[in-house]
Design a protein around this motif. Structure first.
Motif, mmCIF file in Angstrom:
data_model
loop_
_atom_site.group_PDB
_atom_site.id
_atom_site.type_symbol
_atom_site.label_atom_id
_atom_site.label_comp_id
_atom_site.label_asym_id
_atom_site.label_seq_id
_atom_site.Cartn_x
_atom_site.Cartn_y
_atom_site.Cartn_z
ATOM 1 N N ASP B 188 1.190 -1.065 0.064
ATOM 2 C CA ASP B 188 0.007 0.251 -0.334
ATOM 3 C C ASP B 188 0.952 1.207 0.324
ATOM 4 N N ALA B 189 0.818 1.976 -1.142
ATOM 5 C CA ALA B 189 2.065 3.126 -1.213
ATOM 6 C C ALA B 189 0.856 4.357 -1.515
ATOM 7 N N ILE B 190 0.881 5.502 -1.153
ATOM 8 C CA ILE B 190 1.055 6.618 -2.099
ATOM 9 C C ILE B 190 1.954 7.515 -2.173
ATOM 10 N N LEU B 191 2.073 7.576 -3.448
ATOM 11 C CA LEU B 191 3.732 8.361 -3.807
ATOM 12 C C LEU B 191 3.050 9.714 -4.054
ATOM 13 N N ASP B 192 3.424 10.469 -4.231
ATOM 14 C CA ASP B 192 3.866 11.802 -5.122
ATOM 15 C C ASP B 192 4.437 12.188 -6.418
ATOM 16 N N LYS B 193 4.251 13.283 -6.571
ATOM 17 C CA LYS B 193 4.296 13.600 -8.227
ATOM 18 C C LYS B 193 5.862 13.368 -8.129
ATOM 19 N N SER B 194 7.084 13.524 -7.471
ATOM 20 C CA SER B 194 8.504 13.058 -7.530
ATOM 21 C C SER B 194 8.762 11.946 -7.657
ATOM 22 N N TYR B 275 8.394 2.897 -10.814
ATOM 23 C CA TYR B 275 8.442 4.377 -10.577
ATOM 24 C C TYR B 275 7.937 4.820 -11.889
ATOM 25 N N VAL B 276 7.149 6.142 -11.349
ATOM 26 C CA VAL B 276 6.204 6.362 -12.369
ATOM 27 C C VAL B 276 6.793 7.854 -12.941
ATOM 28 N N LYS B 277 6.867 8.106 -14.448
ATOM 29 C CA LYS B 277 7.174 9.816 -14.932
ATOM 30 C C LYS B 277 5.778 9.351 -14.915
ATOM 31 N N GLN B 278 5.102 10.256 -15.123
ATOM 32 C CA GLN B 278 4.264 11.097 -15.418
ATOM 33 C C GLN B 278 3.792 13.003 -15.410
ATOM 34 N N SER B 279 3.066 13.682 -17.011
ATOM 35 C CA SER B 279 2.604 14.529 -17.045
ATOM 36 C C SER B 279 1.385 14.378 -17.634
ATOM 37 N N ILE B 280 1.068 15.290 -17.183
ATOM 38 C CA ILE B 280 -0.897 15.476 -17.324
ATOM 39 C C ILE B 280 -0.258 17.456 -17.718
ATOM 40 N N SER B 281 -1.256 17.508 -19.169
ATOM 41 C CA SER B 281 -1.041 19.094 -18.489
ATOM 42 C C SER B 281 -2.544 19.288 -19.390
ATOM 43 N N GLY B 289 -5.314 18.844 -24.362
ATOM 44 C CA GLY B 289 -4.392 18.519 -23.133
ATOM 45 C C GLY B 289 -3.077 17.669 -23.587
ATOM 46 N N ARG B 290 -2.047 17.289 -22.405
ATOM 47 C CA ARG B 290 -1.397 16.587 -22.981
ATOM 48 C C ARG B 290 -1.262 15.008 -21.863
ATOM 49 N N LEU B 291 -1.330 14.104 -22.427
ATOM 50 C CA LEU B 291 -0.669 13.109 -21.550
ATOM 51 C C LEU B 291 0.458 12.555 -21.576
ATOM 52 N N ASP B 292 1.247 11.970 -20.567
ATOM 53 C CA ASP B 292 2.803 10.994 -20.932
ATOM 54 C C ASP B 292 3.624 10.451 -20.155
ATOM 55 N N ILE B 293 2.833 9.335 -19.509
ATOM 56 C CA ILE B 293 3.061 8.373 -18.638
ATOM 57 C C ILE B 293 4.675 6.839 -19.446
ATOM 58 N N LEU B 354 3.346 6.200 -22.265
ATOM 59 C CA LEU B 354 1.783 5.386 -23.249
ATOM 60 C C LEU B 354 1.578 7.220 -23.356
ATOM 61 N N LYS B 355 1.666 7.961 -24.109
ATOM 62 C CA LYS B 355 1.450 9.133 -24.914
ATOM 63 C C LYS B 355 0.336 9.782 -25.747
ATOM 64 N N GLY B 356 0.258 11.169 -25.945
ATOM 65 C CA GLY B 356 -0.893 11.670 -26.615
ATOM 66 C C GLY B 356 -1.599 12.660 -26.064
ATOM 67 N N SER B 357 -3.031 12.834 -26.748
ATOM 68 C CA SER B 357 -3.802 14.032 -26.376
ATOM 69 C C SER B 357 -4.621 13.779 -25.783
ATOM 70 N N LEU B 358 -5.412 15.081 -25.009
ATOM 71 C CA LEU B 358 -6.278 14.953 -24.094
ATOM 72 C C LEU B 358 -7.440 16.015 -24.891
#
Lengths: 1098, 444
Positions: B188-194, B275-281, B289-293, B354-358
Motif C-alpha cells: 500500500d503506497a502513496i507516492l507524490d508526483k516526484s 517508478y512512474v514518470k507522468q505529466s498531464i497538462s 491536453g497532453r498526457l505522457d506516462i 503512453l503518450k498522446g493528447s486529451l
C-alpha cells in the motif's frame, strides 16, 4: 391443475436435475407448458399442490414440498395456510425433512398457536433423546416457538438442559433462557437461578452464551459475576470469538464497578494534552486517597493480561472490544498497546473501517499521542467511500499539532482538489479547524482558503467562505490584510455565494478597511442589476453598514443602491431595501428604532466554534452502537464511574466449601460441585491468598499432592483449576495407587542421581522396564505380567508413606512450600489408604476427600450406587506396549521410550501416568535432562525432576503425569538437555485414558442403560481363530484397550467396563463407561467403546 | 442481538429474508432505501442507520446488501463481522456470493442462516462445523441424494462443536498429505508526483491449504519474524508460542484457510518496485491536453514485474483520449472517465510509455480536480518485505507430508498523486502557486 401435476411429475422424475433445482419454485425448464404454469399460477394454487405433496406418502415428495415451502418463507411469502399439513411431518424420520419442518414451525407457530401445540410432545420426547445433537435442536426449536401457553414446559426443559451432561445442550439452554425471557418476563427470577447455575459452568462452550443471557435478562445482577470472575478471565482465550466479545464487554462494566481507578497515579505517564476528560474525576479522588499509593487489584490486572492476546484475533469485533476494555480500564500508559491493532483493522472491510475510525476519532480527541505515529494510515485514498474519507479527515484534524501540521496541510491540499465535492468541502472545514487550533498556521491557512474562493465549484467556495468568516471572527485583530486581499480578488470571483460572503465581510469589518469598502460598494453599484439575488441582498447590507459608519463618503451610493433595490424584481430585495431604508435613514416615522440602527446592524456577532463532531461522543462506551450513532440506543448499559473506594475484593475468592455442605443440595443432580473448585489464576493471586488456601486445604482435607503442586505452577491456569476440582474429589483407592507407583519412580530417580541406595521393590515399573530392554517396542500381552503388577499393590502400601514424604520434600525443595501442611495432608492420604482401600474399593469420586463420616452420607446418593457396583480393577493388567519417544539418532545420543503403566497418576487425578526410560547411547555424559516447552501451552504436564547427569550407556526411568484432557490428542513437549532441545510427543490410545473396572453383568447392563449421549470409538483387532476363547479375547482387549471383563452369560458377547477416573473435569462423579465387544463371524472383532462424553470428544 | 436479515440486490429488491425472533415487516427497509437513495453510490451508504424503532446495520458485498435489523444495543462491529462471515460462508459453499447463486440455493442458504444464529446470537460460524451439518452441494452428491434419498443434512453433532479445536473435524484422511502456504504481500503506497514515498506499508497474509491426515500439529517458523509489526491469527494459532518464540504453532483447519495477517510498517523501509514518470497538462486555450506516462522498474529484487496495469481517473471534463502505447493496450471509458492501460510484463530494457493528447469539452472551464493514478502489479516468488519461512515441522502424526511455500507480491492500494498543470494566464494561477510555495516553505 393439469399443468401443475406435470410439473410435479417432472420434478419427481427429473432426478439430478430436480435436486439441483430444489428450493426454486418448481420451474421446470423442459416443457413450455410448465413455464406457462410458472407464469400464471398464483400462490394459492401452488399451495394447494404443496398440500397434496405434503400429505403424500412419499418421503421425497414431502421433502421437495418442504423445500419449496422454505423457499417461500425465505422470499417472505405467506404460506401459513399449509400449517396443518406441515406440522404432521414434525415426527418424520428423515432428518432433513424434520429440520425444514422445524424451520417452518419457528416461523409460523406464533400465528397458529393451537396447531403448534400438536408438535410439542414430539419435542418433549426428543429432549430425552440419547443423541445430544437431537436434544439440543429440540430445545432450540421448542424455545423458539413463541407460544405463551408452553412457558412452563419451556421452563422445565431449560432447567433440565442446564444440568445436561453435554456442554452443547447446556449452551443451547443458555440461548433458550433469553428466548423465554422475551416471551414471558415474569419468569425472570427462575431464569436468574438457571443463569446463576450456568455461570458456574466451566465449559468454554457455555461461557459466551450464558453471559449473553445474563446481559439480556439481568445485567444489573453484578453480584452473580463475583465468584465466576476469575474463571471467566481465564477461560476467555478459549471461548469462541462471539462469546469473547460479549464477555469482554460485560467484564468491562463489571470492572468499572469493582476496582478503583488506575488513572490517579498514572497521570504522570500521560501526555500533556490529555487532561480534558478524566481530569475532574481523578482530581476529586486524589483527595481521598492521596496518602495511599495506588496498587492495582490483582483481579484487575488479571483481566487486562488475559484480554491482551485477543488483540491478535482475526475477528475485528473481538479486537475492538479489547481496545475499548483497555481504553476504559487500563492505566493510561498501557492503553497504547491497542493502537497497532486498531490501525490494523483499517485494512478490513469498509464497514469495519467505518466503525473503527469512529472510535479512533473519539479516542484521538483525548489522546493524540496514541495515534500520532500512525498518522499516515489515515491518509485518504481516492477509492475510499465518502463517509470513510470524512472520518479520516476528522482524525487527521484531531492529530494535527505544531510539528506535523505542515505535512497534514500538504495532504489537505490534495484533498481539496478531490473530485468528491462533499469531501473537498469537509477538507476546507478541517483546514479551518487546524487554523484555529494551531496559531502558527492560521495565516497560511487563511491565505490558502482565500485562494479557494476562486474555485469554480460552489460547494468549495461556499465552504471556504464560511470557514474564512469563522476564522476572521475568531481572530478579529489582524485580518484587514485578508479582507483587502479578498477585495482584490473580488472582481475575479464569479460564484454568487462567495461574492455575497465577501460583501458581508466588508460590511462587518468596514471600519478596518475604510478605504476599500466604499470602493467595493461603488463597484457593486455599477453591477447591481446584473448580480444574483443573494449578492444584491448583501450589497444592501454593506451599503447600510457603510452608511452608518462612513456616511460622508457613501451616502449617495447608498441611496442609489436603495433606489435600485426598491424597484428590483425580487420581492425579498424590495422588502429588505424598504426595511433598511426605514432603519438607517432618520425620518419622523421610524423614531425609536432609528436610534438603535447601529447597534442592530453592527452588533458583535458571536464567533462560531470550530470543534470536532466527536467531541461529546465519549459519554458512550467505545465500540457500542450508541457510540456509533451518538444516540443512546435501547438497552444501552451505562458504564459507571470508578468507585472511590474499592468494594470488598474477597467476594471474588472462590473458597473451598466444606464438602458436606456442598453435597447436600445437589443430591440427585448430574452436575455437581461446580462452585467448590477454587482456582488461583496466577502467581499474584496465589501469593495473596496463600494463607487462605492453606487453611482451606486443611479444612477440607483434600489430598496433598495436587494441592502443593498448584503452588509451583504458574502458567496453566485453566488446567490448574480442573486439577483443583479433581483434587477435591480425589479418590482414596487410587490415591494409594498413585503414591505407590510414584514413590517408586522417585526412588529410582534418587538412586540414579543421588546415588543413594534405597530399598528397591521389584514392581511394575521394573517389570516393564526389563520388557522394553529385552523385547523392543512391542510387548504383547502375557498373563504373567498382570500378576506381578497386582503384587505391586500390596508391596508398596507400607512404603508409600515414607517414600512419599521424601519424594515430595525433594520435589518441593526449590519451590517455596508449607512443610506443615504437607506433612499433615500426607498423613491423611495414608489414613485414607487404609480406610478405603482394603475393604471395599468404592470408587466414589469424593471418597478420598470426604472423611469417613461423610461416606455414610454419600451412601444415600444415587451416585454411590454406581460406585458400589463398580470396582475399579486398578492394578495394571500387565501387558505394556512401549513406544518410542525419541530415537537416539535424532536425540544426539539421548533416546527415550515411554509406556503407560496404567496406574493412577499420583500427581493429579486427571493426569495419566507415563513412564519414560531415558537412555544415553552417546559416548559422553548428558547433563540437565529436563522437560522444556510444551504445546499446546495449556498442556498440563507433571515433569520429572531434572536429571543432573546421565552417564554414557546408562539409562534412567522417570515417571511423569500428563493431563490429556480426555482427548487422544498428542501431548507435545520438548525434552531438553543442557545443549539441545528435542520436540517429542506422546499420543495416548483411548484405552490409556480409562481405568478398567469389573462388575457383574447385571450391573453392566444397568450402567449401560444409564448412559446418555454416547460417543463411540472403535478399533479393530485381528486375531487368529485359535484365540477366540473368551479369555483370550479378554486379554487381547485388555492389552489394547485397557478395559475390564464383565462376566457374561452369553457366549458370543463380551462386555468390558472401565471407569473414567480421569475424566472428571466437569463432573465430580465417576462416570461409568461401558464397552462391549461383539464377536462377529470371522476373525475380526470390532471393539466398540461407548462412553459418555464429559468434555471433549476424541 | 441480530433480529432479522434481509438480502437486497442492487436494484433494491429484497430477495431473501430471515427472522430469528418474531417477524419484522419489510417496511423497515424503507429507511434503508432512503439512505441508499441519498448516498448515490452504494459504497457510500452509512453502515449504521437509525430508525424510530430499530437500528439497521448493513454491509455491501458482491453487489448485494446484507441488511440486519437490530433492536437493542450491540457492538456494531459484532454484527458487521458476522454479516461478513455469512457472506464468506456463502462464498465458501457455492464459490461466489451473488444474487443468482443465493437464489439457486435458497433452501441451503436458509438452513445455513438457521444454523449460524440462534436467537440472534452466533451459534456455529466455523465453516468446518457447518459443512458437517449441512453439506455443500456438489453435482455428484445431488445425483446420489436423488437416487438414494440421502440428505444433505447431518444428524450428528459435528465433532468440532465440542472439541477445543472447533475448526477441525476428526477422522480426516488423505492419501496425499500436503501442506501449502502462500505468502502474499500487498504494497500500500502513496507516492507524490516526484516519486517520493508519502506513505508505504506492506500488508501480508499467509494463505494455507492443508490437507493432512489425522490431527497434525504444525509449527511454522520464520527466518526473520522480527520484521512483522503487527499480526492477527486464525484462532488455531497459539498466542503464547508466538509471544515467547515467534513461531506459529497450530493444529490446522482442514482445507483452505487464512493462517495469519501481518503488517510491515514503513519504518522498515518498504521497497517500491516501480517508478512512474507522468505529466498531464491542459492548455487554457484550445480544447486539448497532453498526457505522457512512463513506467520503469525501481526496486524489484531482480524479479520481473508482471500484470502491470495503470488506472487513471480522469477529470470529468476530459472527453476522449487519443494515445499511443509502446507496450500493452489502453481503454478509455467515456462514461466513468477511467483510463486503463494494461501493460503486462515490465521490460527494463524498453520502458513502456503512453503518450498522446486529451480532448476536453470546448468552452468549459479547465479541469481542476486532480486525477488519481493507481497501479496494479504482481511479482512472483518474492515477498517484498523479505519475510522468509524457514521451516515447517509436524508433530502428532507419523507420515511425511509434502510441504510447499510460495511467495507473491502484489500492489494493494498503490496510488500516485498527480498534479496537473493548467496553464492559465490570469492572476489566480499565480496566487495558487504562491500559496503552494508558502505552504511548502512552512513545511520545511
Amino acid at each position: 391443475m393439469r399443468n401443475m401435476s406435470t410439473a410435479v411429475l417432472y420434478n419427481d422424475q427429473g432426478g439430478a436435475e430436480a435436486a439441483v433445482e430444489a428450493g426454486q419454485e418448481s420451474t421446470p425448464t423442459t416443457s413450455s407448458s410448465g413455464a406457462a404454469f410458472g407464469l400464471f399460477s398464483t400462490d394459492f394454487k401452488k399451495n394447494e399442490d404443496l398440500k397434496e405433496m405434503l400429505e403424500s406418502n412419499k418421503e421425497s415428495l414431502k421433502l421437495e414440498a418442504m423445500k419449496r415451502v422454505v423457499g417461500l418463507i425465505a422470499k417472505g411469502k405467506n404460506s401459513s395456510e399449509l400449517f396443518p399439513a406441515v406440522v404432521k411431518n414434525v415426527a418424520s424420520k428423515n432428518i432433513e425433512l424434520k429440520k425444514l419442518v422445524y424451520v417452518y414451525l419457528v416461523r409460523y407457530a406464533e400465528e397458529q398457536q393451537d396447531l403448534a401445540l400438536l408438535s410439542i410432545s414430539t419435542f418433549q420426547r426428543a429432549l430425552k433423546d440419547p443423541n445430544q445433537f437431537i436434544r439440543a435442536s429440540a430445545l432450540r426449536v421448542l424455545s423458539s416457538i413463541r407460544v405463551p401457553i408452553i412457558v412452563p414446559i419451556m421452563m422445565l426443559a431449560i432447567k433440565e438442559a442446564a444440568a445436561d451432561l453435554s456442554p452443547y445442550v447446556r449452551k443451547t439452554s443458555a440461548h433458550a433462557i433469553q428466548k423465554l425471557y422475551s416471551l414471558d418476563p415474569e419468569q425472570k427470577e427462575q431464569l436468574i437461578e438457571v443463569i446463576e447455575k450456568l455461570l458456574k459452568d466451566k465449559s468454554t462452550l457455555v461461557a459466551g452464551s450464558v453471559v449473553m443471557a445474563f446481559e439480556e435478562v439481568c445485567p444489573d445482577r453484578i453480584d452473580l459475576i463475583h465468584k465466576n470472575y476469575r474463571k471467566l478471565c481465564n477461560l476467555l482465550v478459549d471461548v469462541e470469538e462471539w462469546g469473547q466479545v460479549v464477555i469482554i464487554s460485560m467484564l468491562t462494566r463489571y470492572a468499572r464497578t469493582q476496582f478503583t481507578s488506575p488513572w490517579k497515579e498514572g497521570a504522570i505517564f500521560d501526555e500533556n494534552n490529555d487532561k480534558t476528560f478524566y481530569e475532574s474525576d481523578s482530581e476529586e479522588k486524589k483527595e481521598q486517597t492521596e496518602a495511599k499509593p495506588y496498587i492495582m487489584d490483582p483481579d484487575h490486572r488479571l483481566l487486562l493480561r488475559n484480554t491482551k492476546p485477543l488483540l491478535q484475533s482475526r475477528n475485528t469485533a473481538v479486537v475492538m472490544s479489547v481496545a475499548q476494555l483497555y481504553w476504559h480500564l487500563a492505566p493510561k500508559h498501557e492503553v497504547n498497546i491497542v493502537t497497532k491493532s486498531l490501525v490494523r483493522l483499517l485494512r478490513s472491510h469498509r464497514e469495519v473501517q467505518y466503525i473503527v475510525l469512529q472510535n479512533i476519532a473519539t479516542m484521538s480527541i483525548q489522546r493524540k499521542g496514541m495515534f500520532e505515529p500512525y498518522m499516515k494510515s489515515f491518509y485518504v485514498r481516492s477509492t475510499d467511500a465518502t463517509h470513510i474519507k470524512t472520518l479520516k479527515l476528522e482524525i487527521l484534524t484531531n492529530l494535527a499539532n505544531e510539528a506535523n501540521i505542515s505535512t497534514i496541510l500538504r495532504e489537505f491540499q490534495t484533498y481539496v482538489k478531490s473530485q468528491d465535492k462533499a469531501f473537498a468541502a469537509a477538507t476546507i472545514q478541517a483546514i479551518g479547524r487546524c487554523a484555529t487550533n494551531i496559531s502558527e498556521v492560521t495565516d497560511t491557512c487563511l491565505n490558502g482558503l482565500v485562494l479557494l474562493l476562486s474555485n469554480r465549484d460552489e460547494t468549495v467556495v461556499a465552504e471556504s467562505v464560511v470557514v474564512i468568516k469563522k476564522l476572521l471572527q475568531t481572530q478579529p485583530t489582524q485580518h484587514s490584510e485578508i479582507i483587502k486581499h479578498m477585495a482584490k480578488l473580488f472582481d475575479n470571483i464569479t460564484v454568487p455565494m462567495a461574492r455575497a460572503s465577501i460583501l458581508w465581510l466588508m460590511g462587518e469589518y468596514c471600519e478596518r478597511v475604510p478605504k476599500i469598502a466604499p470602493d467595493v460598494l461603488r463597484k457593486m453599484a455599477k453591477t447591481f442589476t446584473a448580480e444574483e439575488d443573494i449578492v444584491k441582498l448583501q450589497t444592501v447590507n454593506l451599503a447600510a453598514k457603510l452608511y452608518l459608519t462612513n456616511s460622508k463618503q457613501t451616502k449617495l451610493l447608498t441611496q442609489y443602491i436603495l433606489n435600485l433595490g426598491k424597484y428590483d424584481q425580487n420581492y425579498d430585495i424590495r422588502d429588505r431595501t424598504r426595511f433598511i431604508r426605514q432603519l438607517i435613514v432618520p425620518n419622523e416615522k421610524s423614531g425609536a428604532l432609528n436610534k438603535y440602527a447601529r447597534r442592530i446592524l453592527l452588533a458583535p456577532k458571536p464567533a462560531p466554534v470550530l470543534e470536532s463532531a466527536f467531541k461529546d461522543r465519549d459519554r458512550f462506551q467505545l465500540g457500542t452502537l450508541s457510540h456509533s450513532l451518538n444516540v443512546k440506543a435501547a438497552g444501552y448499559q451505562e458504564l459507571s464511574d470508578w468507585p472511590a473506594v474499592a468494594p470488598d475484593q474477597s467476594v471474588r475468592n472462590v473458597e473451598v466449601i466444606e464438602p458436606v455442605k456442598e453435597w447436600a443440595p445437589l443430591v440427585g443432580k448430574t452436575k455437581k460441585s461446580k462452585s467448590e473448585d477454587k482456582f488461583y489464576s496466577d502467581d499474584e493471586d496465589e501469593k495473596e491468598e496463600e494463607g487462605s488456601e492453606s487453611s482451606g486445604s486443611e479444612d477440607s482435607s483434600s489430598s496433598s499432592s495436587s494441592d502443593e503442586e498448584s503452588g509451583s505452577e504458574s502458567e496453566e491456569e485453566s488446567s490448574e483449576e480442573s486439577d483443583k476440582t479433581s483434587s477435591d474429589s480425589g479418590k482414596s483407592s487410587s490415591g494409594s495407587e498413585k503414591s505407590s507407583s510414584e514413590s517408586e519412580a522417585e526412588q529410582k530417580k534418587k538412586k540414579k542421581t543421588k546415588k543413594a541406595p534405597l530399598k528397591k521393590n521389584k514392581l511394575t515399573a521394573g517389570d516393564s522396564d526389563s520388557d522394553e530392554n529385552g523385547n523392543g517396542p512391542v510387548a504383547q500381552s502375557s498373563s504373567s505380567s498382570a500378576e506381578s503388577s497386582s503384587g505391586s499393590e500390596t508391596d508398596s502400601e507400607d512404603d508409600s508413606d515414607s517414600d512419599n514424604i521424601a519424594a515430595q520434600k525433594k520435589k518441593k525443595s526449590e519451590a517455596k512450600s508449607k512443610p506443615k501442611v504437607e506433612v499433615k495432608s500426607k498423613k491423611e492420604v495414608s489414613l485414607l489408604d487404609l480406610d478405603d482401600f482394603s475393604p471395599a474399593p468404592t470408587n466414589a469420586p469424593k471418597s478420598s476427600v470426604v472423611s469417613s463420616s461423610l461416606l455414610s452420607d454419600l451412601e444415600g446418593l444415587s451416585l454411590s450406587n454406581v460406585s458400589s457396583t463398580m470396582q475399579v480393577t486398578t492394578p495394571s493388567f500387565g501387558p505394556v506396549k512401549t513406544y518410542e519417544l525419541l530415537h537416539h539418532m535424532t536425540g544426539k545420543g539421548l533416546s527415550a521410550k515411554y509406556h503407560f503403566p496404567r496406574q493412577p497418576c499420583l500427581y493429579q487425578p486427571s493426569m495419566v501416568a507415563v513412564q519414560v526410560i531415558l537412555t544415553n547411547s552417546s559416548d559422553h555424559s548428558l547433563e540437565e535432562i529436563h522437560i522444556g516447552d510444551r504445546s499446546p501451552a495449556s498442556l498440563n504436564i507433571h515433569c520429572f525432576n531434572t536429571i543432573e547427569r546421565l552417564e554414557p550407556e546408562a539409562s534412567v526411568t522417570v515417571s511423569m503425569g500428563i493431563d490429556f484432557s480426555d482427548s487422544t490428542q498428542a501431548a507435545n513437549f520438548q525434552l531438553c538437555t543442557k545443549e539441545d532441545q528435542f520436540s517429542v510427543s506422546i499420543q495416548p490410545a483411548v484405552g490409556e485414558l480409562l481405568m478398567p473396572s469389573t462388575m457383574t453383568e447385571e450391573d453392566f447392563s444397568k450402567e449401560q442403560g444409564k448412559l446418555l449421549g454416547m460417543n463411540e470409538t472403535s478399533a479393530t483387532i485381528t486375531m487368529a481363530t485359535a484365540n477366540t476363547s473368551s479369555q483370550a479375547i479378554g486379554k487381547q482387549v485388555l492389552s489394547v484397550a485397557n478395559v475390564g471383563v464383565v462376566s457374561s452369560s452369553q457366549n458370543n458377547v463380551h462386555s468390558f467396563s472401565s471407569a473414567a477416573g480421569r475424566f472428571n473435569h466437569e463432573n465430580k462423579e465417576r462416570r461409568v463407561w461401558s464397552q462391549q465387544i461383539r464377536r462377529s463371524q470371522g476373525f475380526k472383532h470390532a471393539v466398540l467403546f461407548s462412553r459418555e462424553n464429559p468434555h471433549k470428544s476424541d | 442481538m441480530i433480529h432479522s436479515l434481509f438480502l437486497i440486490n442492487h436494484t433494491g429488491d429484497i430477495f431473501l429474508e430471515k427472522h430469528w425472533k418474531s417477524v419484522i415487516g419489510r417496511s423497515v427497509c424503507d429507511y434503508f432505501f432512503e439512505a441508499r437513495e441519498k448516498a448515490v453510490e452504494p459504497e457510500n451508504v452509512p453502515p449504521v442507520l437509525q430508525t424510530p424503532h430499530h437500528y439497521l446495520i448493513s454491509i455491501y458485498r458482491g453487489k448485494l446488501f446484507f441488511l440486519s435489523v437490530i433492536q437493542t444495543e450491540v457492538p456494531p462491529l459484532f454484527v458487521i463481522e458476522f454479516l461478513h462471515r455469512v457472506a464468506d460462508t456463502i462464498q465458501d459453499y457455492f464459490g461466489e456470493c451473488s444474487e443468482g447463486v443465493i437464489k439457486d440455493n435458497v433452501v441451503t442458504v436458509y438452513e445455513l442462516l438457521e444454523e449460524m444464529l440462534d436467537n440472534g446470537f452466533p451459534l456455529a460460524t466455523e465453516s468446518n462445523v457447518l459443512k458437517e451439518m449441512i453439506r455443500p452441494p456438489t453435482i455428484l452428491r445431488s445425483v446420489v441424494n436423488t437416487l438414494t434419498g440421502a440428505s444433505n443434512v447431518g444428524d450428528t453433532l459435528p465433532t468440532g462443536q465440542l472439541s477445543n479445536v472447533p475448526w477441525r473435524r476428526v477422522g480426516v484422511k488423505y492419501t496425499n498429505n500436503e501442506a501449502y502456504f502462500d505468502v502474499i504481500e500487498e504494497i500500500d503506497a502513496i507516492l507524490d508526483k516526484s516519486g517520493t514515498t508519502v506513505f508505504a506499508e506492506i500488508q501480508g497474509v499467509i494463505e494455507a491449504c492443508v490437507r493432512l491426515t489425522g490431527m497434525p500439529d504444525l509449527t511454522l517458523s520464520f527466518m526473520n519474524p522480527r520484521l512483522l509489526d503487527d499480526v492477527s491469527f486464525h484462532p488455531c494459532v497459539r498466542f503464547k508460542r508466538w509471544e515467547s518464540e515467534r513461531v506459529l504453532s497450530f493444529i490446522p483447519p482442514d482445507g483452505n484457510f487464512t493462517l495469519m495477517n501481518y503488517h510491515v510498517s514503513s519504518q522498515n523501509l518498504v521497497a517500491i518496485p516501480v517508478y512512474v514518470k507522468q505529466s498531464i497538462s491542459f492548455f487554457e486555450t484550445g480544447p486539448c491536453g497532453r498526457l505522457d506516462i512512463t513506467i520503469g522498474p525501481k526496486q524489484t529484487m531482480g524479479k520481473t514485474v508482471e500484470g502491470l496495469m495503470v488506472t487513471i481517473h480522469m477529470p470529468k471534463a476530459v472527453l476522449s483520449a487519443n494515445l499511443t502505447a509502446t507496450q500493452g493496450t489502453y481503454t478509455y471509458d467515456l462514461a466513468t472517465k477511467v483510463l486503463v492501460w494494461d501493460i503486462g510484463k515490465l521490460n527494463p530494457q524498453k520502458l513502456p510509455n503512453l503518450k498522446g493528447s486529451l480532448t476536453t469539452q470546448a468552452g468549459t472551464p479547465k479541469p481542476e480536480d486532480n486525477p488519481s493514478l493507481n497501479i496494479d502489479l504482481k511479482i512472483q516468488q518474492l515477498a517484498i518485505s523479505g519475510l522468509k519461512v524457514s521451516r515447517l515441522d509436524m508433530y502428532g502424526e507419523k507420515y511425511k507430508p509434502f510441504k510447499g511455500v510460495k511467495y507473491l507480491t502484489k500492489a494493494g492500494k498503490f496510488q500516485i498523486y498527480i498534479y496537473m498543470f493548467i496553464f492559465l494566464e490570469n492572476l489566480m494561477s499565480y496566487l495558487l502557486f504562491e500559496w503552494l510555495q508558502c505552504v511548502l516553505k512552512h513545511s520545511i
